[in-house]
Design an enzyme around this catalytic site. Structure first.
Site, PDB file in Angstrom:
ATOM      1  N   HIS A  71       1.338  10.234   6.205  1.00 28.66           N
ATOM      2  CA  HIS A  71       2.019  11.020   6.963  1.00 28.66           C
ATOM      3  C   HIS A  71       2.617  10.749   8.276  1.00 28.66           C
ATOM      4  O   HIS A  71       3.567  10.901   8.730  1.00 28.66           O
ATOM      5  CB  HIS A  71       1.221  12.507   7.155  1.00 28.66           C
TER       6      HIS A  71
ATOM      7  N   GLN B 178       2.801  17.352  10.576  1.00 32.57           N
ATOM      8  CA  GLN B 178       2.953  18.423   9.770  1.00 32.57           C
ATOM      9  C   GLN B 178       2.955  19.699  10.435  1.00 32.57           C
ATOM     10  O   GLN B 178       3.217  20.731   9.949  1.00 32.57           O
ATOM     11  CB  GLN B 178       1.744  18.563   8.572  1.00 32.57           C
TER      12      GLN B 178
ATOM     13  N   CYS C   9       0.692  18.698  -1.310  1.00 38.45           N
ATOM     14  CA  CYS C   9       0.779  18.476   0.028  1.00 38.45           C
ATOM     15  C   CYS C   9       1.171  20.017   0.476  1.00 38.45           C
ATOM     16  O   CYS C   9       1.779  20.707   0.060  1.00 38.45           O
ATOM     17  CB  CYS C   9       1.948  17.463   0.362  1.00 38.45           C
ATOM     18  N   LEU C  10       0.492  20.177   1.738  1.00 32.45           N
ATOM     19  CA  LEU C  10       0.638  21.410   2.419  1.00 32.45           C
ATOM     20  C   LEU C  10       2.449  21.516   2.657  1.00 32.45           C
ATOM     21  O   LEU C  10       2.691  22.526   3.128  1.00 32.45           O
ATOM     22  CB  LEU C  10      -0.042  21.564   3.603  1.00 32.45           C
TER      23      LEU C  10
ATOM     24  N   HIS D 280      -3.157   9.579   1.976  1.00 30.32           N
ATOM     25  CA  HIS D 280      -2.055  10.624   2.088  1.00 30.32           C
ATOM     26  C   HIS D 280      -2.111  10.995   3.526  1.00 30.32           C
ATOM     27  O   HIS D 280      -0.879  11.018   4.085  1.00 30.32           O
ATOM     28  CB  HIS D 280      -2.876  11.852   1.505  1.00 30.32           C
ATOM     29  N   GLU D 281      -2.995  11.159   4.226  1.00 27.06           N
ATOM     30  CA  GLU D 281      -2.662  11.638   5.501  1.00 27.06           C
ATOM     31  C   GLU D 281      -2.254  10.589   6.539  1.00 27.06           C
ATOM     32  O   GLU D 281      -1.534  10.725   7.260  1.00 27.06           O
ATOM     33  CB  GLU D 281      -4.191  12.177   6.292  1.00 27.06           C
TER      34      GLU D 281
ATOM     35  N   GLY E 274      -6.784  17.909   4.267  1.00 26.67           N
ATOM     36  CA  GLY E 274      -6.150  16.971   5.346  1.00 26.67           C
ATOM     37  C   GLY E 274      -5.363  17.645   5.814  1.00 26.67           C
ATOM     38  O   GLY E 274      -4.430  18.346   5.385  1.00 26.67           O
TER      39      GLY E 274
END
Length: 215
Positions: free
Chosen positions: A172, A73, A126-127, A168-169, A68
């Site tokens: 963000h 991000q 997480c990226l 999670h997304e 995702g």
């Protein structure tokens, strides 16, 4: 101090990002864009630019790799995210985590609410927080509402690992990182995850690191 870039129209910002071929740079924790609520998408990008941006998010997510990626991000404060999970995991992991394949899809202006009392706690990363993972207690089932990239209504219930991804997304887009919800005693480097905590569930990690799991 605000810079002219902070006030640039979002279409100009996206055009600037897309001027360079290849995956987009991923913003790391500490950048204010990750801590601000993103703007609702209301046509700030025309359809052609939106399609190009969505494709860039897809390419960037695959290259990272991740399952995702939210627009903040890559530095764009819009309520847009993409998800996709081929779920290449052993059966014991699939069963323990409810991890099933998810096709590529775009979430526009998403929001979620929990469905039922069930909770699930697993390591996630997480990226935008590279190199680390921690256990996060989340709703096991959620109802996600919003739109897709074509403006069609999305109203769907997700469960298991797909529910974790959409939470999670969407978080963000509200300026929330997974660490805000994590059991910090579980925080582990990627190396520790490979060497110690690769089990399908975090029970051994909880016993060894001294944190509680739900239920």
């Amino acid at each position: 101090m605000a810079t002219p870039r902070d006030h640039a129209p979002l279409a100009e910002l996206v055009e600037e990002l897309l001027a360079v071929d290849g995956p987009l740079p991923i913003v790391a924790a500490g950048d204010p864009v990750l801590r601000r609520g993103a703007e609702r998408f209301e046509g700030q990008l025309d359809p052609a630019l939106l399609a190009r941006f969505v494709e860039a998010l897809r390419v960037t997510m695959h290259a990272a790799p991740g399952v995702g990626l939210a627009a903040p991000q890559v530095g764009v404060p819009l309520r847009i995210a993409v998800i996709e999970d081929p779920a290449p995991v052993p059966d014991e992991v699939r069963l323990a985590r409810g991890r099933v394949p998810q096709p590529f899809r775009v979430l526009v202006n998403p929001s979620y609410v929990g469905v039922g009392p069930a909770r699930a706690a697993f390591f996630e990363g997480c990226l935008s927080v590279p190199g680390w993972q921690a256990v996060v207690d989340r709703h096991d089932r959620v109802r996600l509402t919003g739109e897709d990239e074509h403006g069609r209504t999305v109203d769907e219930v997700f469960s298991g690992w797909p529910a974790r991804i959409v939470q999670h997304e969407t978080d963000h887009l509200d300026g929330t990182l997974y660490l805000d919800r994590a059991e910090l005693r579980s925080l582990s480097s990627n190396q520790a995850m490979v060497e110690r905590w690769a089990q399908p569930t975090p029970r051994e990690a909880a016993a060894s690191l001294g944190f509680r799991l739900p239920g």
